[in-house]
Design an enzyme around this catalytic site. Structure first.
Site, short mmCIF file in Angstrom:
data_model
loop_
_atom_site.label_atom_id
_atom_site.label_comp_id
_atom_site.label_asym_id
_atom_site.label_seq_id
_atom_site.Cartn_x
_atom_site.Cartn_y
_atom_site.Cartn_z
N ASN A 109 -3.96 -4.07 6.35
CA ASN A 109 -5.36 -3.91 6.36
C ASN A 109 -6.07 -4.78 4.98
OD1 ASN A 109 -8.06 -3.33 6.22
ND2 ASN A 109 -7.68 -1.01 6.00
N LYS B 86 -8.84 -4.96 3.87
CA LYS B 86 -10.44 -4.41 3.52
C LYS B 86 -11.32 -5.56 2.99
CE LYS B 86 -7.42 -0.41 2.45
NZ LYS B 86 -7.65 0.89 1.75
N HIS C 79 -11.15 3.98 10.44
CA HIS C 79 -10.47 3.97 9.02
C HIS C 79 -11.23 4.92 7.98
CE1 HIS C 79 -9.06 2.85 5.13
NE2 HIS C 79 -8.04 2.33 5.72
N GLU D 170 -12.32 4.81 5.24
CA GLU D 170 -13.17 4.29 4.36
C GLU D 170 -14.50 4.27 5.01
OE1 GLU D 170 -10.96 1.11 2.99
OE2 GLU D 170 -9.74 2.50 1.80
N GLU E 172 -3.22 8.67 8.04
CA GLU E 172 -3.35 8.18 6.67
C GLU E 172 -4.09 9.54 6.13
OE1 GLU E 172 -3.74 3.81 6.17
OE2 GLU E 172 -5.85 4.38 6.78
N GLY F 286 -5.13 4.23 -1.37
CA GLY F 286 -5.32 3.43 -2.76
C GLY F 286 -5.07 4.46 -3.96
N SER G 47 -0.69 4.12 0.10
CA SER G 47 -0.34 3.65 -0.72
C SER G 47 1.53 3.50 -0.14
CB SER G 47 0.11 4.79 -1.92
OG SER G 47 -1.20 4.73 -2.33
P1 PGA Z 1 -3.44 1.64 0.45
O1 PGA Z 1 -4.38 1.64 1.76
O2 PGA Z 1 -2.10 1.06 1.10
O3 PGA Z 1 -4.02 0.63 -0.27
O4 PGA Z 1 -3.35 2.98 0.04
C1 PGA Z 1 -4.07 2.00 3.10
C2 PGA Z 1 -4.96 2.07 4.11
O5 PGA Z 1 -6.32 2.22 3.92
O6 PGA Z 1 -4.83 1.58 5.31
#
Ligand code: PGA
Length: 255
Positions: free
Chosen positions: A9, A11, A97, A99, A169, A175, A215
């Site tokens: 992803n 983003k 997601h 976010e 997640e 992140g 992460s």
């Molecule tokens: P990240 O994001 O690997 O940067 O923690 C994962 C995601 O949001 O799908």
């Protein structure tokens, strides 16, 4: 059994130059691997989808969108339909997601409509669920994830629900560099699979691919993938570096 599925992803990152370079570099590395053993997708920003589909051709890397709107067409300024996503050559789209849930404010009712629209439009949704840190600390992880899964799958027949990939997640791991331990992730994945067996049936639950996200890095991918109920990874930050993303793909084949 369940074939591993690794998705990157991107983003709100990359541009018209770095995105195609990135997918080409991943594609080149991927052709050296046993591509039958794993499904791979990248999920770039909307405006670059057509370009990335083109750059990913011949590499067997699928492309997905980061979001979708539930109507088919009309006066919905700024929104993108399943048909449009399909039309540019994508197979997948993210729904719910974290976010979008927590920065943009999407709720489960909206996410459920998006999942329906994606499937009815011939796309394969990657549906994301996961608890906030305070929810985990209050001991509510199971309750939160169960509520999300039930609401987001509402009204889906077993045939339609088969199009879904789930992604667990934990929001506190996204992140932040703070990954769930493989055991913490496995526990929730097993709980989700049991829940799906109850909502549908055991064979449906056994076939459902459940990715872990939060992460994921080259050095923790293999141990995560070795867990019985972890069938893939949804990778954010580490999917923006071809070497790291390739190392994660390799680790999933080796696990
Ligand atoms: P990240 O994001 O690997 O940067 O923690 C994962 C995601 O949001 O799908």
């Amino acid at each position: 059994m369940r074939k591993p599925f690794i998705a990157g992803n991107w983003k709100m990152n990359t541009d018209g130059h770095s995105g195609p370079e990135l997918v080409k570099a991943v594609g080149q590395g991927f052709t050296q691997l046993d591509r039958e053993k794993v499904d791979v997708a990248v999920i770039p920003p909307f405006v670059y989808l057509a370009q990335i589909v083109n750059a990913a051709k011949a590499s067997r890397i699928a492309v997905g969108a980061q979001d979708i709107f539930y109507e088919q067409k009309g006066a919905f300024t700024g929104e993108i339909s399943a048909n449009m996503i399909k039309d540019v050559g994508c197979n997948y789209c993210l729904c719910g997601h974290s976010e979008r849930r927590h920065v943009i404010g999407e709720g489960d009712e909206l996410i459920n409509k998006k999942v329906h629209a994606a499937i009815n439009g011939g796309l394969l949704p990657i549906l994301c669920v996961g608890e906030l840190l305070e929810e985990r600390e209050a001991g509510n992880t199971e309750q939160v994830v169960e509520r999300q899964v039930k609401k987001d799958f509402a009204g889906l027949s077993v045939e339609k629900a088969r199009a879904v990939t789930l992604a667990y997640e934990p929001v506190w791991a996204i992140g932040t560099g703070r990954t769930a331990t493989p055991q913490q992730a496995q526990e929730v994945h097993a709980m989700i699979r049991e829940l799906l067996a109850g909502l549908y049936d055991k064979s449906f639950a056994d076939d459902m691919r459940i990715q872990y996200g939060g992460s994921v890095k080259p050095d923790n991918a293999k141990e995560l993938m070795q867990q019985q109920d972890i069938d893939g990874l949804l990778v954010g930050g580490a999917s923006l570096k071809a070497d790291d993303f390739l190392a994660i793909i390799k680790a999933s084949i080796a696990a």
